[in-house]
Design a protein around this motif. Sequence first.
Motif, mmCIF file in Angstrom:
data_model
loop_
_atom_site.group_PDB
_atom_site.id
_atom_site.type_symbol
_atom_site.label_atom_id
_atom_site.label_comp_id
_atom_site.label_asym_id
_atom_site.label_seq_id
_atom_site.Cartn_x
_atom_site.Cartn_y
_atom_site.Cartn_z
ATOM 1 N N UNK A 1 0.865 -1.181 0.000
ATOM 2 C CA UNK A 1 0.000 0.000 0.000
ATOM 3 C C UNK A 1 0.897 1.225 0.000
ATOM 4 N N UNK A 2 0.596 2.160 -0.877
ATOM 5 C CA UNK A 2 1.310 3.436 -0.853
ATOM 6 C C UNK A 2 0.331 4.535 -1.200
ATOM 7 N N UNK A 3 0.113 5.398 -0.226
ATOM 8 C CA UNK A 3 -0.744 6.559 -0.429
ATOM 9 C C UNK A 3 -0.170 7.689 0.412
ATOM 10 N N UNK A 4 -0.590 8.914 0.160
ATOM 11 C CA UNK A 4 -0.051 10.021 0.959
ATOM 12 C C UNK A 4 -0.246 9.750 2.450
ATOM 13 N N UNK A 5 0.827 9.815 3.181
ATOM 14 C CA UNK A 5 0.753 9.631 4.622
ATOM 15 C C UNK A 5 0.865 8.201 5.104
ATOM 16 N N UNK A 6 1.021 7.221 4.195
ATOM 17 C CA UNK A 6 1.118 5.834 4.654
ATOM 18 C C UNK A 6 1.699 4.922 3.576
ATOM 19 N N UNK A 7 2.708 4.170 3.946
ATOM 20 C CA UNK A 7 3.269 3.142 3.076
ATOM 21 C C UNK A 7 3.365 1.879 3.911
ATOM 22 N N UNK A 8 2.818 0.772 3.380
ATOM 23 C CA UNK A 8 2.857 -0.495 4.112
ATOM 24 C C UNK A 8 3.620 -1.536 3.322
ATOM 25 N N UNK A 9 4.446 -2.319 4.052
ATOM 26 C CA UNK A 9 5.171 -3.432 3.448
ATOM 27 C C UNK A 9 4.757 -4.727 4.149
ATOM 28 N N UNK A 10 4.789 -5.826 3.390
ATOM 29 C CA UNK A 10 4.489 -7.159 3.919
ATOM 30 C C UNK A 10 5.280 -8.182 3.114
ATOM 31 N N UNK A 11 5.371 -9.392 3.649
ATOM 32 C CA UNK A 11 5.986 -10.473 2.885
ATOM 33 C C UNK A 11 5.168 -10.754 1.635
ATOM 34 N N UNK A 12 3.873 -10.717 1.750
ATOM 35 C CA UNK A 12 2.929 -10.880 0.648
ATOM 36 C C UNK A 12 1.702 -10.050 0.997
ATOM 37 N N UNK A 13 0.928 -9.616 -0.002
ATOM 38 C CA UNK A 13 -0.214 -8.738 0.288
ATOM 39 C C UNK A 13 -1.193 -9.288 1.315
ATOM 40 N N UNK A 14 -1.348 -10.598 1.378
ATOM 41 C CA UNK A 14 -2.320 -11.188 2.302
ATOM 42 C C UNK A 14 -1.685 -11.794 3.540
ATOM 43 N N UNK A 15 -0.437 -11.461 3.798
ATOM 44 C CA UNK A 15 0.278 -12.057 4.935
ATOM 45 C C UNK A 15 0.578 -11.015 6.005
ATOM 46 N N UNK A 16 0.141 -11.293 7.219
ATOM 47 C CA UNK A 16 0.398 -10.404 8.362
ATOM 48 C C UNK A 16 1.576 -10.946 9.155
ATOM 49 N N UNK A 17 2.248 -10.131 9.920
ATOM 50 C CA UNK A 17 2.005 -8.698 10.093
ATOM 51 C C UNK A 17 2.693 -7.879 9.005
ATOM 52 N N UNK A 18 2.209 -6.657 8.868
ATOM 53 C CA UNK A 18 2.847 -5.700 7.987
ATOM 54 C C UNK A 18 3.586 -4.662 8.811
ATOM 55 N N UNK A 19 4.343 -3.846 8.119
ATOM 56 C CA UNK A 19 4.987 -2.700 8.755
ATOM 57 C C UNK A 19 4.493 -1.474 8.003
ATOM 58 N N UNK A 20 3.911 -0.535 8.743
ATOM 59 C CA UNK A 20 3.318 0.666 8.165
ATOM 60 C C UNK A 20 4.194 1.856 8.543
ATOM 61 N N UNK A 21 4.551 2.654 7.547
ATOM 62 C CA UNK A 21 5.392 3.834 7.759
ATOM 63 C C UNK A 21 4.536 5.068 7.551
#
Length: 117
Positions: free
Chosen positions: A32-52
């Motif tokens: 996910x990348x939008x103004x004010x937030x970028x999220x990374x994950x091993x795969x789109x449906x795999x938790x947990x993610x890291x949100x910046x």
Amino acid sequence: MSSAWESLTVDARDPARLARWWAEALGYQVVTERPGEVEIRQAPDRSPGIVFVPAARGKDGRNRLHLDLRPDDQEAEVERLVDMGARHVDVGRRDVTWTTLADPEGNEFCVLRPGGG
């Protein structure tokens, strides 16, 4: 009732840049990348993610929460991460088996030895 760990949020001066750095370091992808937030994950449906998310000011003081990485080869991984822009930091611990580094914005993390010890 219980909870599932969905994500970890990191305040950053440059969320997109730091998210890409951590995605490369961990072998993750930007999901996910939008103004004010970028999220990374091993795969789109795999938790947990890291949100910046954007931070109003830079980091001050030592982290109260940090990641521990356990690579197959500690020395090679430390070298790779330093080549990517991490730096060695001294957090006052002596005679330990891990190496403490900081990401490009100064967030500390540890690189552990292989195995479980």
